[in-house]
Design a protein around this motif. Structure first.
Motif, PDB file in Angstrom:
ATOM      1  N   LEU A  90     -33.336  -5.513  42.615  1.00  0.00           N
ATOM      2  CA  LEU A  90     -31.975  -5.235  43.086  1.00  0.00           C
ATOM      3  C   LEU A  90     -30.952  -6.108  42.371  1.00  0.00           C
ATOM      4  CD1 LEU A  90     -32.280  -4.850  46.963  1.00  0.00           C
ATOM      5  CD2 LEU A  90     -31.312  -3.176  45.400  1.00  0.00           C
ATOM      6  N   LYS A  91     -31.290  -7.378  42.211  1.00  0.00           N
ATOM      7  CA  LYS A  91     -30.370  -8.321  41.557  1.00  0.00           C
ATOM      8  C   LYS A  91     -30.118  -7.925  40.106  1.00  0.00           C
ATOM      9  CE  LYS A  91     -30.112 -13.226  40.227  1.00  0.00           C
ATOM     10  NZ  LYS A  91     -30.838 -14.525  40.292  1.00  0.00           N
ATOM     11  N   LEU A  92     -31.173  -7.499  39.409  1.00  0.00           N
ATOM     12  CA  LEU A  92     -31.051  -7.189  37.992  1.00  0.00           C
ATOM     13  C   LEU A  92     -30.518  -5.784  37.738  1.00  0.00           C
ATOM     14  CD1 LEU A  92     -34.425  -8.689  36.692  1.00  0.00           C
ATOM     15  CD2 LEU A  92     -32.132  -9.664  36.413  1.00  0.00           C
ATOM     16  N   HIS A  93     -30.912  -4.814  38.593  1.00  0.00           N
ATOM     17  CA  HIS A  93     -30.642  -3.410  38.267  1.00  0.00           C
ATOM     18  C   HIS A  93     -30.037  -2.614  39.407  1.00  0.00           C
ATOM     19  CE1 HIS A  93     -32.948  -4.184  34.671  1.00  0.00           C
ATOM     20  NE2 HIS A  93     -34.035  -4.464  35.364  1.00  0.00           N
ATOM     21  N   GLY A  94     -29.650  -3.288  40.506  1.00  0.00           N
ATOM     22  CA  GLY A  94     -29.111  -2.570  41.649  1.00  0.00           C
ATOM     23  C   GLY A  94     -27.957  -1.651  41.264  1.00  0.00           C
ATOM     24  N   GLY A  95     -28.008  -0.412  41.803  1.00  0.00           N
ATOM     25  CA  GLY A  95     -26.953   0.544  41.506  1.00  0.00           C
ATOM     26  C   GLY A  95     -27.145   1.317  40.221  1.00  0.00           C
ATOM     27  N   THR A  96     -28.282   1.110  39.530  1.00  0.00           N
ATOM     28  CA  THR A  96     -28.564   1.834  38.297  1.00  0.00           C
ATOM     29  C   THR A  96     -29.830   2.665  38.476  1.00  0.00           C
ATOM     30  OG1 THR A  96     -30.043   0.218  37.239  1.00  0.00           O
ATOM     31  CG2 THR A  96     -27.662  -0.176  37.064  1.00  0.00           C
ATOM     32  N   LEU A  97     -30.118   3.510  37.491  1.00  0.00           N
ATOM     33  CA  LEU A  97     -31.316   4.338  37.548  1.00  0.00           C
ATOM     34  C   LEU A  97     -32.590   3.510  37.448  1.00  0.00           C
ATOM     35  CD1 LEU A  97     -30.219   7.339  35.313  1.00  0.00           C
ATOM     36  CD2 LEU A  97     -30.376   7.266  37.807  1.00  0.00           C
ATOM     37  N   GLN A  98     -32.453   2.240  37.010  1.00  0.00           N
ATOM     38  CA  GLN A  98     -33.623   1.381  36.910  1.00  0.00           C
ATOM     39  C   GLN A  98     -34.041   0.804  38.260  1.00  0.00           C
ATOM     40  OE1 GLN A  98     -32.195  -1.213  33.579  1.00  0.00           O
ATOM     41  NE2 GLN A  98     -34.030  -0.467  32.556  1.00  0.00           N
ATOM     42  N   CYS A  99     -33.227   1.035  39.279  1.00  0.00           N
ATOM     43  CA  CYS A  99     -33.557   0.566  40.632  1.00  0.00           C
ATOM     44  C   CYS A  99     -33.398   1.731  41.596  1.00  0.00           C
ATOM     45  CB  CYS A  99     -32.651  -0.593  41.035  1.00  0.00           C
ATOM     46  SG  CYS A  99     -33.045  -1.273  42.665  1.00  0.00           S
ATOM     47  N   PRO A 100     -34.475   2.369  42.004  1.00  0.00           N
ATOM     48  CA  PRO A 100     -34.385   3.591  42.813  1.00  0.00           C
ATOM     49  C   PRO A 100     -34.267   3.353  44.311  1.00  0.00           C
ATOM     50  CG  PRO A 100     -36.666   3.183  42.274  1.00  0.00           C
ATOM     51  CD  PRO A 100     -35.867   2.067  41.622  1.00  0.00           C
ATOM     52  N   PHE A 101     -33.908   2.118  44.722  1.00  0.00           N
ATOM     53  CA  PHE A 101     -33.802   1.843  46.148  1.00  0.00           C
ATOM     54  C   PHE A 101     -32.609   0.931  46.411  1.00  0.00           C
ATOM     55  CE2 PHE A 101     -37.059  -0.905  44.241  1.00  0.00           C
ATOM     56  CZ  PHE A 101     -36.531  -2.173  44.468  1.00  0.00           C
ATOM     57  N   THR A 102     -32.283   0.748  47.692  1.00  0.00           N
ATOM     58  CA  THR A 102     -31.125  -0.037  48.102  1.00  0.00           C
ATOM     59  C   THR A 102     -31.553  -1.259  48.908  1.00  0.00           C
ATOM     60  OG1 THR A 102     -30.847   1.100  50.216  1.00  0.00           O
ATOM     61  CG2 THR A 102     -29.795   2.112  48.270  1.00  0.00           C
ATOM     62  N   GLU A 103     -30.600  -2.122  49.186  1.00  0.00           N
ATOM     63  CA  GLU A 103     -30.873  -3.291  50.024  1.00  0.00           C
ATOM     64  C   GLU A 103     -31.338  -2.866  51.412  1.00  0.00           C
ATOM     65  OE1 GLU A 103     -31.632  -6.823  51.352  1.00  0.00           O
ATOM     66  OE2 GLU A 103     -30.824  -6.643  49.316  1.00  0.00           O
ATOM     67  N   ASN A 104     -30.782  -1.778  51.934  1.00  0.00           N
ATOM     68  CA  ASN A 104     -31.213  -1.282  53.249  1.00  0.00           C
ATOM     69  C   ASN A 104     -32.678  -0.864  53.224  1.00  0.00           C
ATOM     70  OD1 ASN A 104     -28.781  -1.691  54.514  1.00  0.00           O
ATOM     71  ND2 ASN A 104     -28.016   0.384  54.130  1.00  0.00           N
TER      72      ASN A 104
END
Length: 410
Positions: A90-104
């Motif tokens: 999340l820290k590195l890729h949050g909000g991009t296609l490289q991170c398919p999940f959220t903090e929730n």
């Protein structure tokens, strides 16, 4: 029993195996640019996780998005490591296609999590499940699944020889079907004590000559193994990157490491890098080993250290693990240059590679499989699965290498 491979078949990475459409074993990602995820996101009743490496846990939070709430089962260290990796992604890729999940989604993982020790059977999605020590990293497990008709052993990643951090697996529970990893099915590892001595001698030689040694290492397992080696051979060392946090965390679980006192001494022997006030650049003039992420040079503090030490042939870079094709670490070993922070950099520093693998080699895999001569063997997690399965068949085993998306009924 129905078994479907959603990832990790004939490849290393994104392990994901669906049992009887209700129980999911692992759900990882294959690192790369872009990363690859399992070919399908199922809706299981429960998830059972073998160990806390990204290629086995990296995509688990996506299973709890929307209205899905499967229960998640793992050992205590594996649960902590999975959350650490998810938050780092999340820290590195949050909000991009490289991170398919959220903090929730990550928060929901903590709510759905249940931990189990070794050899403590539990129910998951209508199956009886038991963990056995797999000897790979702290908390790693063989997973035995019993649906009342078939006993399936999923080896996960395993090692049959002792490492400094964890003891090798000796578990051989009865099973009708074995899903066996094959990462090093064509390799024989060098004797570990000989390897350690060669590594220590090389590092000390560079330090005596006035150089600095950068040691790229995976944060989970490899960093701690190298800290233990540095303490044993009295090598001055620093540790940087996620390996610092993981080392602190693993000390909370002394029952999952081979020698908790040795790990305490190793942590005391090393100096942890804060990264403040230009500390990293100053360290590149120190006569010390710098153990740092990432192990494949795909990010992390290594991106600061390598450019600083690369032009001096007295310095040394020692790669300590498997380098996936297409990563900067693999490129560096094959060509002597690598793309670092968007620039192709030639490296004049000395390059060495050491096989501090936490996986069983060919002999170790065959040693484990000797206990399953009457079982069906499904070979996965390797880049030569089909060839290894053919070798097993030639030796009398009932063996095959399933493909991605393939379903097998037994």
């Amino acid at each position: 029993m129905k078994v479907r491979f959603l990832g990790g078949a004939r490849e290393v990475g994104r392990s994901a195996i669906l049992v009887n459409d209700s129980l999911l074993l692992d759900f990882g990602m294959l690192t790369g640019n872009p990363p690859q995820f399992p070919v399908e996101t199922p809706d299981p009743d429960a998830v059972v996780v073998s160990h806390g490496h990204l290629d086995h846990v990296g995509t688990i939070p996506t299973l709890l998005s929307g209205t899905s709430r499967p229960s998640i089962h793992w050992t205590p260290p594996t649960g902590q490591l999975a959350l650490t990796l998810a938050r780092d992604t999340l820290k590195l890729h949050g909000g991009t296609l490289q991170c398919p999940f959220t903090e929730n989604d990550v928060q929901r993982v903590t709510e759905a999590s249940t931990v189990h020790g070794y050899q403590e059977s539990f129910a998951a999605a209508g199956h009886e499940v038991t963990f056995y020590n797999a000897g790979h990293i702290p908390g790693s497990a063989h997973v035995l699944v019993d649906d009342g008709d078939t006993r399936l052993l999923y080896t996960g990643d395993f090692h049959t020889d002792d490492q400094r951090l964890v003891a090798g697996t000796t578990a051989r529970p009865d099973a009708d079907v074995v899903i066996c990893e094959s990462t090093y099915s064509d390799v024989e590892h060098e004797d570990r004590s000989t390897l350690e001595e060669r590594f220590a001698r090389s590092v000390k030689t560079t330090l005596w000559e006035g150089g600095t040694v950068v040691v790229p290492a995976f944060a989970i397992g490899r960093t701690q193994e190298l800290l233990l080696i540095c303490e044993k051979y009295d090598i001055p060392c620093y540790v940087d990157g996620m390996g610092k946090q993981v080392t602190e965390m693993l000390r909370q679980y002394p029952e999952f490491v081979r020698d908790a006192d040795a790990l305490r001494r190793a942590k005391s022997h090393a100096r942890f890098v804060t990264g403040r006030d230009g500390q990293r650049k100053r360290l590149t003039d120190q006569k010390a080993a710098i153990i740092t992420t990432s192990g494949m040079l795909s990010g992390g503090p290594a991106m600061t250290y390598i450019p600083e030490i690369r032009s001096n042939p007295t310095n040394k870079i020692t790669m300590t693990g498997y380098q996936v094709e297409g990563t900067p670490g693999r490129d560096l070993l094959e060509t002597g240059s690598a793309e670092i922070d968007g620039r192709i950099m030639a490296i004049s520093a000395q390059l060495e590679q050491y096989d501090f693998s936490a996986h069983a080699d060919r002999t170790g895999i065959r040693e484990l499989l000797e206990a399953y001569a009457d079982a069906e063997i499904l070979v996965n997690h390797g880049d030569r699965c089909d060839r290894f399965a053919a070798e097993l068949r030639a030796d009398g085993f009932e063996a095959s290498a399933p493909s991605i998306s393939e379903a097998i009924d037994r």
